[in-house]
Every structure is written in structure tokens, then in C-alpha cells.
Motif scaffolding. Structure first.
Motif, mmCIF file in Angstrom:
data_model
loop_
_atom_site.group_PDB
_atom_site.id
_atom_site.type_symbol
_atom_site.label_atom_id
_atom_site.label_comp_id
_atom_site.label_asym_id
_atom_site.label_seq_id
_atom_site.Cartn_x
_atom_site.Cartn_y
_atom_site.Cartn_z
ATOM 1 N N GLY A 18 28.823 37.905 51.848
ATOM 2 C CA GLY A 18 29.723 37.798 50.707
ATOM 3 C C GLY A 18 29.217 36.789 49.687
ATOM 4 N N TYR A 19 28.668 35.665 50.158
ATOM 5 C CA TYR A 19 28.107 34.672 49.252
ATOM 6 C C TYR A 19 27.014 35.287 48.385
ATOM 7 N N ILE A 20 26.120 36.024 49.015
ATOM 8 C CA ILE A 20 24.986 36.607 48.281
ATOM 9 C C ILE A 20 25.458 37.671 47.301
ATOM 10 N N VAL A 21 26.325 38.580 47.782
ATOM 11 C CA VAL A 21 26.768 39.698 46.944
ATOM 12 C C VAL A 21 27.588 39.198 45.759
ATOM 13 N N ALA A 22 28.514 38.261 46.010
ATOM 14 C CA ALA A 22 29.358 37.759 44.913
ATOM 15 C C ALA A 22 28.514 37.030 43.872
ATOM 16 N N ARG A 23 27.559 36.261 44.296
ATOM 17 C CA ARG A 23 26.697 35.532 43.362
ATOM 18 C C ARG A 23 25.892 36.499 42.496
ATOM 19 N N VAL A 24 25.322 37.510 43.141
ATOM 20 C CA VAL A 24 24.529 38.505 42.405
ATOM 21 C C VAL A 24 25.414 39.292 41.448
ATOM 22 N N ARG A 25 26.633 39.651 41.905
ATOM 23 C CA ARG A 25 27.545 40.444 41.072
ATOM 24 C C ARG A 25 27.969 39.646 39.833
ATOM 25 N N ALA A 26 28.250 38.348 40.010
ATOM 26 C CA ALA A 26 28.658 37.538 38.866
ATOM 27 C C ALA A 26 27.527 37.424 37.846
ATOM 28 N N THR A 46 30.402 30.760 46.888
ATOM 29 C CA THR A 46 31.223 29.954 47.790
ATOM 30 C C THR A 46 32.633 30.497 47.883
ATOM 31 N N ASN A 47 33.166 30.977 46.768
ATOM 32 C CA ASN A 47 34.506 31.560 46.780
ATOM 33 C C ASN A 47 34.564 32.766 47.710
ATOM 34 N N ALA A 48 33.541 33.639 47.636
ATOM 35 C CA ALA A 48 33.520 34.820 48.504
ATOM 36 C C ALA A 48 33.382 34.419 49.974
ATOM 37 N N ALA A 173 36.893 41.463 56.536
ATOM 38 C CA ALA A 173 36.486 42.555 55.643
ATOM 39 C C ALA A 173 37.347 42.592 54.391
ATOM 40 N N ILE A 174 38.664 42.391 54.556
ATOM 41 C CA ILE A 174 39.551 42.382 53.388
ATOM 42 C C ILE A 174 39.197 41.219 52.459
ATOM 43 N N GLY A 175 38.961 40.046 53.040
ATOM 44 C CA GLY A 175 38.561 38.909 52.215
ATOM 45 C C GLY A 175 37.249 39.151 51.503
ATOM 46 N N PHE A 176 36.310 39.800 52.184
ATOM 47 C CA PHE A 176 35.012 40.111 51.587
ATOM 48 C C PHE A 176 35.181 41.011 50.368
ATOM 49 N N VAL A 177 35.916 42.112 50.542
ATOM 50 C CA VAL A 177 36.092 43.071 49.451
ATOM 51 C C VAL A 177 36.850 42.433 48.291
ATOM 52 N N PHE A 178 37.915 41.710 48.602
ATOM 53 C CA PHE A 178 38.753 41.109 47.564
ATOM 54 C C PHE A 178 37.971 40.072 46.754
ATOM 55 N N MET A 182 36.600 40.088 42.743
ATOM 56 C CA MET A 182 37.015 39.067 41.768
ATOM 57 C C MET A 182 35.838 38.436 41.036
ATOM 58 N N SER A 183 34.647 38.614 41.533
ATOM 59 C CA SER A 183 33.484 37.891 41.011
ATOM 60 C C SER A 183 33.022 38.486 39.689
ATOM 61 N N LYS A 184 33.801 38.223 38.661
ATOM 62 C CA LYS A 184 33.462 38.646 37.312
ATOM 63 C C LYS A 184 33.151 37.408 36.472
ATOM 64 N N PRO A 185 32.441 37.581 35.352
ATOM 65 C CA PRO A 185 32.020 36.397 34.582
ATOM 66 C C PRO A 185 33.166 35.491 34.149
ATOM 67 N N ASP A 186 34.355 36.055 33.853
ATOM 68 C CA ASP A 186 35.451 35.224 33.357
ATOM 69 C C ASP A 186 36.322 34.660 34.474
ATOM 70 N N PHE A 187 35.985 34.942 35.733
ATOM 71 C CA PHE A 187 36.781 34.433 36.857
ATOM 72 C C PHE A 187 36.545 32.925 37.033
ATOM 73 N N ARG A 188 37.631 32.157 37.170
ATOM 74 C CA ARG A 188 37.525 30.704 37.304
ATOM 75 C C ARG A 188 37.209 30.350 38.765
#
Length: 492
Positions: A18-26, A46-48, A173-178, A182-188
Motif C-alpha cells: 500500500g505504501y508503494i502503490v499510494a506513493r506512485v498513484r499520488a 505512510t497514510n496507506a 484489504a479494505i484499508g488498502f483499497v480505501f 484517497m491518494s490524490k494530489p489534493d488529499f491532505r
């Protein structure tokens, strides 16, 4: 790897992913430019990882704590009263149930029995022989009721572990997907991570408080059970300690409390002067090189295990005192005041040695905290260094030193191994420091040692002793903190 280990490994692996995917997605959402992100890419990862791992591992920890209690409550209800009444107790029966259940797990794991055979194993089968063949020892014959309860215990534990794995992995899995969604550029992400870290810190701080509350309530409930079986007047105001497990015991805390306080007073009489003088020398007279060597060497005493101090008391200090005060004409004083190596003085001297680094280290820190301007002012008025220490430094540091002494006293009151080996096991009132006595802590260990019935007052008294000791040491700590906080402000 067991199923619990597999679950933890799977959750950690999913959080790393999740760390890797969320970082790449952002980064991808910002076109690869970090400046287009609200937070640093690390925060998105870290959030993911946090949303994936923390809820899942939290549920796993709660499940591992709650499942055994729920299974034991369910299985203990299956045990007939006739089995419990045969000179045993529900605690001992449940110990046999757990031992048989573990044995069934072993024989299934080693292939001596199949899974279905273990479920349908009857009391007519030589269960002890089957378990003994794979090295699982049982202390008694397996009763049919115990075997049935063990099979239920084992089946419930296996089913619970499977459900645990399914629920924990589903949460991960739910936390991973959620979190990845959320990992969008404007997400705080930074704000969310900081709030999550703050929540974790608050939970960690609460655990210490909750643990203390749990300890107090566990002792309190068992103490209440004890006072239902034994009069509280005898416990607090009786004059003798004579447990015999036959229902006519004298269980008074006063002889034990006297021995505890007597040994602690001797220990403080040794530790406080030596520790305080050592602290004054290190802080006021010793040079930097001497201090750099002497202070660590002194504090090494604090790292010695108490069992080593106990052996030192039994093999060295005790015989030395006997040569001085005992054995008639063979003693150095020609008297026979001390008949054996175990005595209050033996334990007090060794315990005092153990407390020296505790007193010296705290006192040294407190003396060093006195402002240098107070020393300079005293020396500027013509006082000598020794007069400055006596009339300026020590009065300024006195509240902290008193607090350190009280903390050392609470440490002495709770000591066990030195007393077990150095003071003996006799509960009595005596002012002679050369006689053997005992303390509250040693009696707690003695009453809970062996296969004891936890429904008897002779065993439950250990919890009443522990609660009293806890209140005593807590009171000393509160007094020490009150003194330090009240009077220290005068010299800030």
C-alpha cells in the motif's frame, strides 16, 4: 509459521504494498511533479500503510486477548460439578483441558492421529498412551469429561483462529483499497498521518494507565474473595502468621509488615549516607576525568541481578556476620547472638548496597540541578566550598533528595530475592536484627508456589498482601512526588 504469524506477515506485506502503490498513484496524479501535491509523497505512502496495518493489527491484538477468555468460559461451563468437587478446582481442571488440547494438536501435527480421529477420540481409547507416544506428558488419567472439553477447546480455538485470519485480512484489504483510492494530489495526507500518529501516541500513553488500573482491579477482586473467606480483622490486626491450608490459619499481615519495614530501614541506613556522600563528591569535588570513570562504575551496581545480590548475602555477608556475632567462643566478640547466616541484618546490608547507585544517581542529578549562581554567590561572600555545600547546595537540593530517598524506600519494600536468600522465612515480631525474619513479598511468592487451590484463603491471601504492598509503595511514591514538586519551585 503458525496461522497468527502468517496473518501478521500478510498484513505487513500488504501495508508495504500500500505504501508503494499510494506513493506512485499520488505522483502519477500530479504528473510526476511533487510540487503539484499537497503533501510530500512519503505521507501518501505512510497514510496507506497506516490505514492498512493499524486497524487490522489492532483487531488482531484484541482478538488474541479476548478469544482465550471466551473459549475458557464456554468450555468451563461444560465441566460437571461432580468433576470439580473431587478435591480439585475449576482452575486445575482447565489446566488439564488445555494440556490435553495441546497434546491433541501435537499428535495431529506429527501424524499420530488424523484430524477427524482427534475430534472423535473417545475416553475408551488409551489417550495417555497415545499422547505419551509423541512426548506429551499428562500427570493423571484423562477423564471423559476432560477429554470432551479438550476436544471442544481445540475445535473452538481452531475455528477462532480461522475467523480471526479472515476478519483481519479483510480489514487490511479494505484499508488498502480505501487508502489507495484517497491518494490524490489534493488529499491532505500529512494532516491525516499526523492525526493518526497523535492517536497512536495517546493510545500508547493510555495503555500504561489502563495496565495499572487492570493490575489494581485484578488484585482488588481477589482480595475481596479472600476477605469473604477470612476475617479482615485478623488480617490487619492479628498477631501471627501461620498458614497451614487446613482452614484454621492465622493470616495477619503485621509480622510480615514489621519484617519488611525493619529490613528496609537497615537498607536505607546503609544506602542513604553512602549514596549521598558519593553524589556530593561526584558533583562538587570530582574532576571531569574522575567523574567520567567513577559514575559509570558506581552505576554498574544497579545492573547486577538481584539474585546475584541474594547469593552474595547468603554465601559471603551472612557467614561473615556469623563469624563476628555467632558461634560462641569462635566468634570475634565471644558471644552467640547470631545462630545462622540468614538474618535481618544480612538482607538489610546487601539491599543497602544494591540501593547505593539508586540514591547516588538521583541525588547527583538533583545536586547538579542547583543553579551555579547560588554556589558563586556563597563563595563570593567568603564561604568555603564545604560551607557552601552544607548551607546552600544541600538545603536547595533537599526536597529532591528526600524524594529520592522515598523512591529508594519503595524499591526496598518491593525487593524479593535478597530477602528470600538473606533474611529467612520466619514471620515474627522481634527487634533483634541478628534473627531471621521475612517480608510481604517472600510470603506472596510462597503462597502462590506449587499446585495450590485458588479458592482457599491461604492462596487468596497473596492478593491481599500484594494489594497492601501496592498501596504502601504507591503512598511513598506520591509523597515523594509531592515533596519534589512542592518545594523544587523555590529554586527554579
Amino acid at each position: 509459521m503458525g496461522i497468527t504469524g502468517f496473518t501478521i506477515f500478510a498484513v505487513i506485506a500488504l501495508s508495504i504494498l500500500g505504501y508503494i502503490v499510494a506513493r506512485v498513484r499520488a505522483l502519477a496524479g500530479a504528473g510526476g511533479d511533487r510540487r503539484g501535491l499537497h503533501s510530500l509523497p512519503t505521507y501518501y505512502g505512510t497514510n496507506a500503510a497506516m490505514f492498512t496495518a493499524v486497524p487490522a493489527l489492532g483487531v488482531l491484538a484484541i482478538w488474541l486477548l479476548a478469544q482465550p477468555m471466551m473459549i475458557e468460559n464456554r468450555v468451563s461451563a461444560m465441566i460437571p460439578a461432580s468433576v470439580i468437587g473431587e478435591g480439585s478446582s475449576i482452575g486445575l481442571i482447565m489446566s488439564d483441558v488445555r494440556r490435553v488440547a495441546d497434546g491433541l494438536d501435537v499428535v495431529v501435527a506429527q501424524g499420530a492421529l488424523g484430524v477427524d480421529e482427534a475430534k472423535n477420540l473417545s475416553a475408551d481409547t488409551d489417550v495417555r498412551k497415545t499422547l505419551a507416544d509423541v512426548g506429551v506428558a499428562l500427570g493423571s488419567d484423562v477423564k471423559p469429561e476432560v477429554l470432551a472439553a479438550a476436544q471442544t477447546y481445540r475445535a473452538s480455538a481452531q475455528s477462532g483462529r480461522l475467523w480471526m485470519t479472515a476478519v483481519v485480512l479483510a480489514l487490511a484489504a479494505i484499508g488498502f483499497v480505501f487508502s489507495v483510492a484517497m491518494s490524490k494530489p489534493d488529499f491532505r495526507a500529512r494532516n491525516t498521518v499526523e492525526r493518526g500518529v497523535l492517536a497512536l501516541l495517546m493510545i500508547a500513553a493510555s495503555l500504561a494507565i489502563l495496565t495499572t488500573i487492570g493490575i489494581v482491579f485484578s488484585m482488588l477482586f481477589e482480595s475481596i474473595n479472600f476477605f469473604r473467606l477470612h476475617p479482615w480483622t485478623d488480617f490487619f490486626f492479628g498477631g501471627s502468621w501461620a498458614p497451614n491450608f487446613r482452614g484454621d490459619s492465622d493470616l495477619s499481615i503485621l509480622p510480615l509488615l514489621w519484617g519488611t519495614l525493619y529490613i528496609s530501614i537497615i537498607a536505607l541506613a546503609v544506602a542513604v549516607p553512602i549514596g549521598l556522600f558519593a553524589a556530593i563528591y561526584l558533583s562538587e569535588y570530582a574532576g571531569p576525568k574522575v567523574r567520567a570513570i567513577a559514575k559509570p562504575l558506581l552505576e554498574i551496581l544497579a545492573g547486577i541481578p538481584t539474585i546475584v545480590y541474594g547469593l552474595f548475602a547468603l554465601l559471603t555477608v551472612g557467614p561473615a556476620l556469623v563469624r563476628i556475632f555467632g558461634r560462641g567462643d569462635e566468634g570475634l566478640l565471644g558471644v552467640e547472638w547470631m545462630s545462622g547466616a540468614t538474618a535481618v541484618l544480612t538482607a538489610g546490608l546487601v539491599m543497602g548496597i544494591m540501593l547505593i547507585p539508586f540514591v547516588s544517581s538521583l541525588s547527583d542529578d538533583i545536586i547538579n540541578a542547583v543553579p551555579q549562581s547560588m554556589r558563586d554567590g556563597s563563595l563570593g561572600l567568603g564561604a568555603t566550598p564545604s560551607e557552601t555545600i552544607r548551607q546552600v547546595v544541600l538545603p536547595a537540593a533537599l526536597p529532591g533528595i528526600v524524594g529520592a530517598v522515598l523512591l529508594a524506600a519503595s524499591r526496598a519494600i518491593g525487593e524479593t530475592m535478597i530477602v528470600v536468600l538473606g533474611a529467612g522465612a520466619i514471620a515474627k515480631f522481634s527487634a533483634n536484627p541478628l534473627e531471621a525474619m521475612t517480608t510481604i513479598t517472600t510470603r506472596i511468592v510462597s503462597q502462590l508456589t506449587g499446585d495450590t487451590d485458588f479458592a482457599s484463603p491461604e492462596t487468596l491471601v497473596a492478593f491481599a498482601l500484594g494489594l497492601t504492598l501496592f498501596v504502601l509503595t504507591l503512598g511513598l511514591n506520591v509523597i515523594a512526588l509531592y515533596i519534589v514538586r512542592t518545594y523544587r519551585e523555590q529554586y527554579d
